[in-house]
Design an enzyme around this catalytic site. Sequence first.
Site, mmCIF file in Angstrom:
data_model
loop_
_atom_site.group_PDB
_atom_site.id
_atom_site.type_symbol
_atom_site.label_atom_id
_atom_site.label_comp_id
_atom_site.label_asym_id
_atom_site.label_seq_id
_atom_site.Cartn_x
_atom_site.Cartn_y
_atom_site.Cartn_z
ATOM 1 N N GLU A 45 0.824 -1.208 0.000
ATOM 2 C CA GLU A 45 0.000 0.000 0.000
ATOM 3 C C GLU A 45 0.859 1.259 0.000
ATOM 4 O O GLU A 45 1.950 1.282 0.592
ATOM 5 C CB GLU A 45 -0.949 0.056 1.203
ATOM 6 C CG GLU A 45 -2.206 -0.784 1.081
ATOM 7 C CD GLU A 45 -2.061 -2.134 1.728
ATOM 8 O OE1 GLU A 45 -2.961 -2.983 1.558
ATOM 9 O OE2 GLU A 45 -1.046 -2.374 2.399
ATOM 10 N N THR A 46 0.346 2.274 -0.666
ATOM 11 C CA THR A 46 0.892 3.624 -0.639
ATOM 12 C C THR A 46 -0.257 4.556 -0.288
ATOM 13 O O THR A 46 -1.369 4.400 -0.810
ATOM 14 C CB THR A 46 1.479 4.007 -2.009
ATOM 15 O OG1 THR A 46 2.547 3.119 -2.331
ATOM 16 C CG2 THR A 46 1.991 5.438 -2.014
#
Length: 278
Positions: A45-46
């Site tokens: 995830e970002t």
Amino acid sequence: MRAFSQVDVFTTEFPYGNPVAVVHDADNLTTKQMAAFARWTNLSETTFLLSPSHPAADYRLRIFTISRELPFAGHPTLGSARAWLAAGHIPQRTGEVVQECGAGLVTVRRDGARLWFAAPPLLRGGPVASADLRALAAALRIESEAVVAAQWADNGPGWVAVLLASADAVLAVEPDYARFGDFTAVGVVGPHPAGSDAAFEVRAFIDEGSRFEEDPVTGSLNAAIAQWLIPAGLAPAQYVAAQGTVLGRQGRVHLSQHGGQIWVGGDTVLGITGHLEV
């Protein structure tokens, strides 16, 4: 140029948790730019910190995998809160940060250095149909009789959770991703022997769009599992789950029930700070 952080979550020692990339001051970025940068980081995830639109929120968060945007995810929530606080921001309420995201408002409280988020309501719960259970067992390459119990535990990614008899059984699972079919997120949990430093071992297998991967340490899955196991009397009101063992990580997720609310806690390490141009 804008500030950038990479935070290791659910660990006290970098780099043995689950990393999340955090982009600060992201109000002027488009969805296309966010998705492209998330693909570039190639992390699970970002996240992107934006100004809140709800008056009760301290910030708004958008969460991207390499293939899609999520309404909520656990380790990005804790990692982003840590990055936001480390940047010098002050929350509206002492000891709490309120995050606005696709799942609504999520409260993050501070207990010393540890951060905790309030588990969001499940989008889907309840038992797993027998045909689905057989398909799950086949995908995990275990006998159907090895499944102690199973439950839908979806709080965004689509989780379905399977309880096995022991942590060793969980660690021995070698899934056949080609047989996951319509399952996009599968969690497996089993108890450690009494006296262990963790009560349960957890593993998470999730569809990243073009491929399945095992997630190192997963806040959303552990939240959903606790919302199942604690009310069912299958876990105590407070416990620690280990995750990431087979990947060489040392993830520890703290689960606690207070007044009917499940809280998910984890330590965080600010591993990388800098600036980027997007």
